[in-house]
Design a protein around this motif. Structure first.
Motif, PDB file in Angstrom:
ATOM      1  N   VAL A  77     -67.426 -47.623  -9.351  1.00  0.00           N
ATOM      2  CA  VAL A  77     -68.317 -46.469  -9.720  1.00  0.00           C
ATOM      3  C   VAL A  77     -66.998 -45.449 -10.716  1.00  0.00           C
ATOM      4  O   VAL A  77     -66.306 -45.627 -11.427  1.00  0.00           O
ATOM      5  CB  VAL A  77     -67.655 -46.134  -8.165  1.00  0.00           C
ATOM      6  N   GLN A  78     -67.355 -43.908 -10.706  1.00  0.00           N
ATOM      7  CA  GLN A  78     -67.370 -43.081 -11.603  1.00  0.00           C
ATOM      8  C   GLN A  78     -65.648 -42.730 -10.620  1.00  0.00           C
ATOM      9  O   GLN A  78     -65.510 -42.211  -9.554  1.00  0.00           O
ATOM     10  CB  GLN A  78     -67.758 -42.110 -11.931  1.00  0.00           C
ATOM     11  N   THR A  79     -64.500 -42.303 -10.832  1.00  0.00           N
ATOM     12  CA  THR A  79     -63.166 -41.366 -10.293  1.00  0.00           C
ATOM     13  C   THR A  79     -63.598 -40.738  -9.548  1.00  0.00           C
ATOM     14  O   THR A  79     -63.912 -39.553  -9.861  1.00  0.00           O
ATOM     15  CB  THR A  79     -61.770 -41.242 -11.189  1.00  0.00           C
ATOM     16  N   THR A  81     -65.739 -40.905  -6.893  1.00  0.00           N
ATOM     17  CA  THR A  81     -66.403 -41.526  -6.609  1.00  0.00           C
ATOM     18  C   THR A  81     -66.228 -41.601  -4.382  1.00  0.00           C
ATOM     19  O   THR A  81     -65.232 -42.451  -3.834  1.00  0.00           O
ATOM     20  CB  THR A  81     -67.407 -42.366  -6.628  1.00  0.00           C
ATOM     21  N   HIS A 102     -56.240 -48.322  -5.326  1.00  0.00           N
ATOM     22  CA  HIS A 102     -56.588 -47.828  -3.599  1.00  0.00           C
ATOM     23  C   HIS A 102     -56.408 -48.231  -2.917  1.00  0.00           C
ATOM     24  O   HIS A 102     -56.355 -49.072  -2.404  1.00  0.00           O
ATOM     25  CB  HIS A 102     -58.068 -47.292  -4.105  1.00  0.00           C
ATOM     26  N   PHE A 119     -62.282 -43.124  -4.224  1.00  0.00           N
ATOM     27  CA  PHE A 119     -61.806 -43.752  -4.783  1.00  0.00           C
ATOM     28  C   PHE A 119     -61.365 -43.163  -6.381  1.00  0.00           C
ATOM     29  O   PHE A 119     -61.984 -42.600  -7.413  1.00  0.00           O
ATOM     30  CB  PHE A 119     -62.762 -45.124  -5.149  1.00  0.00           C
ATOM     31  N   ASP A 120     -59.652 -42.387  -6.017  1.00  0.00           N
ATOM     32  CA  ASP A 120     -59.684 -41.196  -6.994  1.00  0.00           C
ATOM     33  C   ASP A 120     -58.589 -41.595  -7.989  1.00  0.00           C
ATOM     34  O   ASP A 120     -58.219 -40.547  -9.042  1.00  0.00           O
ATOM     35  CB  ASP A 120     -58.532 -40.345  -6.328  1.00  0.00           C
ATOM     36  N   PRO A 122     -58.298 -44.735 -11.651  1.00  0.00           N
ATOM     37  CA  PRO A 122     -59.131 -45.893 -12.087  1.00  0.00           C
ATOM     38  C   PRO A 122     -58.243 -47.493 -11.875  1.00  0.00           C
ATOM     39  O   PRO A 122     -57.330 -47.180 -11.788  1.00  0.00           O
ATOM     40  CB  PRO A 122     -58.707 -45.478 -13.954  1.00  0.00           C
ATOM     41  N   ILE A 141     -63.244 -49.048 -10.736  1.00  0.00           N
ATOM     42  CA  ILE A 141     -63.410 -47.898 -10.923  1.00  0.00           C
ATOM     43  C   ILE A 141     -63.101 -47.092 -12.730  1.00  0.00           C
ATOM     44  O   ILE A 141     -61.829 -47.316 -12.922  1.00  0.00           O
ATOM     45  CB  ILE A 141     -62.006 -47.050 -10.528  1.00  0.00           C
ATOM     46  N   ASP A 143     -63.257 -43.478 -15.545  1.00  0.00           N
ATOM     47  CA  ASP A 143     -62.630 -42.532 -15.753  1.00  0.00           C
ATOM     48  C   ASP A 143     -63.759 -41.960 -17.005  1.00  0.00           C
ATOM     49  O   ASP A 143     -63.445 -41.425 -17.907  1.00  0.00           O
ATOM     50  CB  ASP A 143     -62.002 -42.523 -16.029  1.00  0.00           C
TER      51      ASP A 143
END
Length: 210
Positions: A77-79, A81, A102, A119-120, A122, A141, A143
């Motif tokens: 996923v992208q940061t 998500t 995370h 999930f903020d 990377p 994750i 970025d």
């Protein structure tokens, strides 16, 4: 000894992807050191410094629990998500992560009552269940909006605008854990570049083959 046929099949798939390209980007093939295709390999493009990158629209992802497994095994996923964790088993689960990217701890639950997680940062997140020790899953994750998880043949395609990038590849079972990388140039128009990787894998743990 190297296994030529899977590798030839992957090369053929790359050629087909390139021939049928409708947008610029890169087709990626990933194998282990013997030439066996690696399913669930993750690839992403990081733009060179100073190159503008669109963040893209974030999509919600889902990792379900079913048959005492996390599904899918690997998620990218992208940061930023959000990921939902529905429990579709007949038993309750207690899912958690101790990973620095995370950390969370979702106590025993069933159905869709688990709190969604954002999930903020990377990095890599390893998921587990406090009740069922064999349950494991991985979240990568990244970025960047330009990423893909390879298919069973170890092949994936990343669409991206023209520019200079570093193409990175990671697999949850690779030795060392650090992504492999190549410098790539994505050309404008319908041109689709190709790249291939061979990743060293961790040695089997005693008892894995039992």
């Amino acid at each position: 000894m190297p296994k030529p046929f899977p590798r030839l099949a992957a090369v053929a798939t790359l050629c087909l992807l390139a021939a049928g390209a409708r947008a610029s980007g890169v087709a990626v093939a990933v194998h282990d050191s013997t030439g066996t295709p690696l399913a669930d390999a993750v690839a992403w493009l990081e733009a060179e410094a100073g190159q503008a990158v669109s963040k893209g629209a974030l999509k919600t992802a889902e990792i379900e629990q079913k048959s005492l497994k996390f599904m899918p095994l690997v998620t990218v996923v992208q940061t930023g998500t959000r990921i939902d964790f529905p429990n579709n088993d007949k038993v309750r689960h207690h899912i958690y992560s101790f990973s620095p990217a995370h950390k969370f701890d979702q106590k025993l639950y069933s159905g869709t009552t688990a709190t969604p997680q954002i999930f903020d940062k990377p990095g890599i997140v390893v998921l587990g269940c406090n009740i069922h020790d064999k349950m494991v899953a991985y979240v990568r994750i990244v970025d960047t909006p330009y990423f893909v998880k390879g298919d069973a043949a170890g092949v994936g395609r990343i669409d991206a605008p023209a520019g200079k990038y570093v193409l990175k590849v990671w697999h949850f079972n690779m030795a060392g854990g650090q992504p492999a990388e190549q410098a790539v140039v994505v050309k404008a128009g319908d041109a689709l570049g190709t790249a291939s990787f061979r990743l060293p894998m961790k040695p089997p743990v005693s008892g894995d083959a039992l």
